[in-house]
Motif scaffolding. Structure first.
Motif, PDB file in Angstrom:
ATOM      1  N   PHE A   1      25.263  14.287  10.646  1.00  0.00           N
ATOM      2  CA  PHE A   1      24.195  13.506  10.036  1.00  0.00           C
ATOM      3  C   PHE A   1      23.043  14.391   9.592  1.00  0.00           C
ATOM      4  CE2 PHE A   1      26.234   9.647  11.185  1.00  0.00           C
ATOM      5  CZ  PHE A   1      25.646   8.681  10.378  1.00  0.00           C
ATOM      6  N   LEU A   2      22.507  14.060   8.417  1.00  0.00           N
ATOM      7  CA  LEU A   2      21.378  14.797   7.851  1.00  0.00           C
ATOM      8  C   LEU A   2      20.147  13.900   7.703  1.00  0.00           C
ATOM      9  CD1 LEU A   2      23.342  16.662   5.012  1.00  0.00           C
ATOM     10  CD2 LEU A   2      22.844  17.477   7.324  1.00  0.00           C
ATOM     11  N   SER A   3      20.248  12.657   8.183  1.00  0.00           N
ATOM     12  CA  SER A   3      19.122  11.719   8.097  1.00  0.00           C
ATOM     13  C   SER A   3      18.836  11.157   9.480  1.00  0.00           C
ATOM     14  CB  SER A   3      19.460  10.574   7.132  1.00  0.00           C
ATOM     15  OG  SER A   3      20.547   9.804   7.633  1.00  0.00           O
ATOM     16  N   ASP A   4      17.792  10.337   9.586  1.00  0.00           N
ATOM     17  CA  ASP A   4      17.467   9.702  10.853  1.00  0.00           C
ATOM     18  C   ASP A   4      18.623   8.835  11.320  1.00  0.00           C
ATOM     19  OD1 ASP A   4      14.964  10.853  10.789  1.00  0.00           O
ATOM     20  OD2 ASP A   4      14.013   9.119   9.833  1.00  0.00           O
ATOM     21  N   THR A   5      18.812   8.782  12.629  1.00  0.00           N
ATOM     22  CA  THR A   5      19.887   7.962  13.183  1.00  0.00           C
ATOM     23  C   THR A   5      19.378   6.962  14.213  1.00  0.00           C
ATOM     24  OG1 THR A   5      20.336   9.653  14.879  1.00  0.00           O
ATOM     25  CG2 THR A   5      21.611   9.762  12.822  1.00  0.00           C
ATOM     26  N   GLN A   6      18.076   6.919  14.454  1.00  0.00           N
ATOM     27  CA  GLN A   6      17.494   6.041  15.469  1.00  0.00           C
ATOM     28  C   GLN A   6      16.442   5.102  14.909  1.00  0.00           C
ATOM     29  OE1 GLN A   6      18.733   5.946  18.517  1.00  0.00           O
ATOM     30  NE2 GLN A   6      20.073   7.709  18.237  1.00  0.00           N
ATOM     31  N   PRO A   7      16.779   4.110  14.130  1.00  0.00           N
ATOM     32  CA  PRO A   7      18.112   3.824  13.602  1.00  0.00           C
ATOM     33  C   PRO A   7      18.274   4.470  12.227  1.00  0.00           C
ATOM     34  CG  PRO A   7      16.675   1.997  13.109  1.00  0.00           C
ATOM     35  CD  PRO A   7      15.831   3.016  13.834  1.00  0.00           C
ATOM     36  N   PRO A   8      19.474   4.487  11.662  1.00  0.00           N
ATOM     37  CA  PRO A   8      19.641   5.024  10.310  1.00  0.00           C
ATOM     38  C   PRO A   8      19.062   4.053   9.291  1.00  0.00           C
ATOM     39  CG  PRO A   8      21.704   4.114  11.106  1.00  0.00           C
ATOM     40  CD  PRO A   8      20.755   4.070  12.260  1.00  0.00           C
ATOM     41  N   PRO A   9      18.582   4.546   8.155  1.00  0.00           N
ATOM     42  CA  PRO A   9      18.062   3.649   7.115  1.00  0.00           C
ATOM     43  C   PRO A   9      19.182   2.828   6.486  1.00  0.00           C
ATOM     44  CG  PRO A   9      18.177   5.896   6.293  1.00  0.00           C
ATOM     45  CD  PRO A   9      18.505   5.965   7.753  1.00  0.00           C
ATOM     46  N   ILE A  10      18.838   1.680   5.912  1.00  0.00           N
ATOM     47  CA  ILE A  10      19.826   0.831   5.243  1.00  0.00           C
ATOM     48  C   ILE A  10      20.433   1.570   4.054  1.00  0.00           C
ATOM     49  CG2 ILE A  10      20.197  -1.325   3.978  1.00  0.00           C
ATOM     50  CD1 ILE A  10      19.725  -1.726   6.929  1.00  0.00           C
ATOM     51  N   PHE A  11      19.593   2.250   3.282  1.00  0.00           N
ATOM     52  CA  PHE A  11      20.054   3.055   2.152  1.00  0.00           C
ATOM     53  C   PHE A  11      19.629   4.505   2.381  1.00  0.00           C
ATOM     54  CE2 PHE A  11      19.464  -1.229   0.478  1.00  0.00           C
ATOM     55  CZ  PHE A  11      20.705  -1.462  -0.106  1.00  0.00           C
ATOM     56  N   GLY A  12      20.466   5.435   1.941  1.00  0.00           N
ATOM     57  CA  GLY A  12      20.130   6.854   2.079  1.00  0.00           C
ATOM     58  C   GLY A  12      20.435   7.436   3.441  1.00  0.00           C
ATOM     59  N   ALA A  13      21.283   6.766   4.240  1.00  0.00           N
ATOM     60  CA  ALA A  13      21.704   7.312   5.537  1.00  0.00           C
ATOM     61  C   ALA A  13      22.768   8.374   5.271  1.00  0.00           C
ATOM     62  CB  ALA A  13      22.254   6.199   6.425  1.00  0.00           C
ATOM     63  N   LYS A  14      22.312   9.594   5.108  1.00  0.00           N
ATOM     64  CA  LYS A  14      23.139  10.685   4.579  1.00  0.00           C
ATOM     65  C   LYS A  14      23.814  11.491   5.686  1.00  0.00           C
ATOM     66  CE  LYS A  14      20.746  13.784   2.406  1.00  0.00           C
ATOM     67  NZ  LYS A  14      19.972  14.420   1.322  1.00  0.00           N
ATOM     68  N   TYR A  15      25.083  11.850   5.419  1.00  0.00           N
ATOM     69  CA  TYR A  15      25.793  12.736   6.337  1.00  0.00           C
ATOM     70  C   TYR A  15      26.739  13.634   5.542  1.00  0.00           C
ATOM     71  CZ  TYR A  15      29.508   9.176   5.873  1.00  0.00           C
ATOM     72  OH  TYR A  15      30.450   8.297   5.389  1.00  0.00           O
ATOM     73  N   LEU A  16      27.063  14.768   6.128  1.00  0.00           N
ATOM     74  CA  LEU A  16      28.012  15.704   5.532  1.00  0.00           C
ATOM     75  C   LEU A  16      29.383  15.449   6.140  1.00  0.00           C
ATOM     76  CD1 LEU A  16      28.606  18.242   3.772  1.00  0.00           C
ATOM     77  CD2 LEU A  16      28.051  19.627   5.783  1.00  0.00           C
ATOM     78  N   PHE A  17      30.354  15.173   5.285  1.00  0.00           N
ATOM     79  CA  PHE A  17      31.712  14.894   5.751  1.00  0.00           C
ATOM     80  C   PHE A  17      32.646  15.988   5.267  1.00  0.00           C
ATOM     81  CE2 PHE A  17      35.861  12.623   5.360  1.00  0.00           C
ATOM     82  CZ  PHE A  17      36.050  12.405   6.722  1.00  0.00           C
TER      83      PHE A  17
END
Length: 430
Positions: free
Chosen positions: A288-304
């Motif tokens: 994960f590259l974005s907040d996770t506590q909690p993740p945003p509805i849009f723009g919850a970014k992660y590297l896969f």
């Protein structure tokens, strides 16, 4: 449109300054106007929207199962014994007694996983094309499909076998789209009667697709977006544009089908990870590259990153928000299943295709023989059911762990009437 009188038909004046693109946009605008007037004159009925997302019969969250509830699909004609929750994490991996078929083997570590993903797409396409033909017999062999984010055209043969009439393919990557075209031309040469097709380069989350169709008023029976819808959840505007494109030219009673990452399962695994930021196995990694506590509805970014196939940024899809966006554009949820649920529900009717496409890896096991850790679930199954010296078709634990990161979903386009301002009012079942 034929019953509209001439004075309702707006005239389009073409001048030397009009480019083909401007002319096409002008035609679309006029057609939108006429379409609304058409329905307004015919129906003159205003219906209220019924039941919000919170009134749905079933909670979406409860319908998405975790990796700990994996299905068993065994065709060995033996009854499985009950297992405790602690012991069944991988005991329900798909198992199938099979006959070894000699032949070449792809050397990819996730060869069978990729085949399984392909099988699930195939079963989903077959299921909903069958539904369309059952409920709309008039569609017959004139069935039209829009494939958003078509990639290299891996699903062309699937549509050919379903005898569709027309396919529209669009993708953001020019190289992939060109490969898709080449595949289609090869397919058309090998088939006596192949569907017609059109291709164009476009970003489905930013561009209005309808403006690029050869016939902008053409309606589709099926819209498909496989392993790509989640990229639009970078922002509300992109996700809304993507769903609008899926719905805008979809015929009432038609379906929008998709495969996407299961956000509930991703967040569950993230919470159980050691660092709370990443998880994976020898074949994949998700960071994960974005907040996770909690993740945003849009723009919850992660590297896969997936073994030899994927290495890119992706976005979580908050499923209740997806359902709400779809309702905004007249699409009602028809199905949502995790891959494990869908495999269990479809493996019986898709058994022959499952064998033919080599979705499951052949593993031979004898009593007291040593077996690789990634296939220890077969040993557990054989011990419980006393069925040794058999060939089993299965996935390795790491591959199944990746497969259960995803879900399938389908939405039905609802009928609508129009209000006094010519805005659509959709007739949802619930």
């Amino acid at each position: 449109m034929h019953f509209l009188t001439n004075f309702l038909r707006p005239k389009i004046v073409f001048t030397k300054l009009c480019t083909p693109k401007l002319v096409k946009q002008e035609i679309i605008k006029k057609y939108d106007f006429l379409n609304r007037v058409n329905f307004h004159i015919n129906y003159l009925i205003i219906l209220e929207l019924v039941n919000s997302l919170s009134q749905q019969k079933k909670s979406i969250t409860n319908s998405l199962t975790s990796c700990h509830e994996l299905p068993t699909s065994c065709f060995a004609n033996v009854e499985t014994k009950e297992t405790t929750p602690e012991s069944r994490e991988h005991s329900k991996l798909p198992l199938q007694k099979i006959i070894i078929k000699p032949g070449k083997r792809n050397q990819s570590k996730i060869y069978h996983l990729r085949n399984l993903n392909n099988w699930i797409k195939n079963m989903l396409i077959i299921e909903y094309i069958t539904k369309i033909r059952e409920h709309h017999p008039s569609s017959g062999d004139s069935l039209r499909v829009l494939e958003m984010c078509c990639g290299k055209g891996g699903d062309l043969l699937k549509y050919s076998k379903q005898n569709i009439a027309h396919l529209i393919c669009t993708d953001i990557a020019e190289i992939s789209l060109n490969q898709c075209k080449k595949r289609y031309y090869r397919l058309a040469q090998s088939c006596q009667s192949c569907f017609s097709a059109e291709f164009f380069l476009s970003d489905c989350s930013r561009d209005r697709l309808r403006a690029q169709y050869k016939s902008p008023w053409l309606e589709h029976h099926l819209v498909s977006c496989q392993f790509a819808l989640h990229f639009s959840f970078e922002s509300y505007q992109q996700a809304d544009c993507m769903i609008r494109n899926a719905s805008e030219c979809l015929q009432s009673g038609g379906f929008f089908i998709a495969t996407i990452p299961n956000a509930n399962e991703i967040m569950r695994r993230l919470r159980e990870s050691s660092d709370g930021r990443s998880f994976g196995n020898e074949y994949y990694n998700l960071q994960f590259l974005s907040d996770t506590q909690p993740p945003p509805i849009f723009g919850a970014k992660y590297l896969f990153q997936l073994e030899g196939v994927v290495d890119c940024l992706e976005f979580l899809v908050h499923f209740p928000t997806l359902v709400k966006l779809c309702r905004k554009h007249g699409l009602q949820l028809d199905k949502v299943n995790s891959f494990s649920e869908y495999f269990e529900a479809s493996s019986k009717r898709g058994e022959n295709l499952l064998r033919k496409t080599e979705c499951l890896q052949t593993v031979y096991i004898e009593k007291d023989s040593k077996i690789e850790e990634n296939f220890s679930h077969i040993e557990n199954f054989a011990n419980e059911n006393q069925c040794w010296s058999n060939n089993y078709g299965t996935l390795s634990k790491p591959e199944w762990e990746i497969a259960t990161l995803y879900l399938v979903c389908a939405f039905r386009k609802c009928d609508n009437t129009w209000d006094d301002e010519l805005n659509p009012i959709y007739n949802f079942d619930s």
